[in-house]
Motif scaffolding. Sequence first.
Motif, PDB file in Angstrom:
ATOM      1  N   MET A  14     -20.392 -10.014  19.338  1.00  0.00           N
ATOM      2  CA  MET A  14     -21.646 -10.089  20.066  1.00  0.00           C
ATOM      3  C   MET A  14     -22.279  -8.697  20.125  1.00  0.00           C
ATOM      4  SD  MET A  14     -22.240 -11.871  23.694  1.00  0.00           S
ATOM      5  CE  MET A  14     -23.858 -12.289  24.168  1.00  0.00           C
ATOM      6  N   ALA A  15     -23.608  -8.666  19.993  1.00  0.00           N
ATOM      7  CA  ALA A  15     -24.324  -7.393  19.960  1.00  0.00           C
ATOM      8  C   ALA A  15     -24.368  -6.756  21.351  1.00  0.00           C
ATOM      9  CB  ALA A  15     -25.742  -7.613  19.451  1.00  0.00           C
ATOM     10  N   THR A  16     -24.333  -5.444  21.314  1.00  0.00           N
ATOM     11  CA  THR A  16     -24.416  -4.714  22.578  1.00  0.00           C
ATOM     12  C   THR A  16     -25.877  -4.612  23.010  1.00  0.00           C
ATOM     13  OG1 THR A  16     -24.683  -2.555  21.548  1.00  0.00           O
ATOM     14  CG2 THR A  16     -22.406  -3.319  21.926  1.00  0.00           C
ATOM     15  N   LYS A  17     -26.069  -4.232  24.261  1.00  0.00           N
ATOM     16  CA  LYS A  17     -27.424  -4.076  24.787  1.00  0.00           C
ATOM     17  C   LYS A  17     -28.179  -3.023  23.989  1.00  0.00           C
ATOM     18  CE  LYS A  17     -30.055  -3.196  28.965  1.00  0.00           C
ATOM     19  NZ  LYS A  17     -30.031  -2.933  30.399  1.00  0.00           N
ATOM     20  N   LYS A  18     -27.496  -1.941  23.632  1.00  0.00           N
ATOM     21  CA  LYS A  18     -28.121  -0.867  22.862  1.00  0.00           C
ATOM     22  C   LYS A  18     -28.587  -1.390  21.501  1.00  0.00           C
ATOM     23  CE  LYS A  18     -27.232   3.811  21.173  1.00  0.00           C
ATOM     24  NZ  LYS A  18     -26.261   4.899  21.060  1.00  0.00           N
TER      25      LYS A  18
END
Length: 68
Positions: free
Chosen positions: A1-5
């Motif tokens: 899953m992609a990070t917020k950044k």
Amino acid sequence: MATKKELVKRIAQLESVNDQLSSELVFLDKTARELGFQEGLKTLKAAAKELLEEQENEGLGEDPPLTG
């Protein structure tokens, strides 16, 4: 899953692409109006569709004989 950044970076990239595409559409619409298409891209699109339909209808018959 992609990070917020990573998501924020991707959003920035997409916003940049959106800005570029919006600028291109404005330019194309303005150019179409200068060429005589009264409603810009709307009438240019309609004219292009009409030409394509005419070409398709002309292609329904037999192909002309080849000359050479």
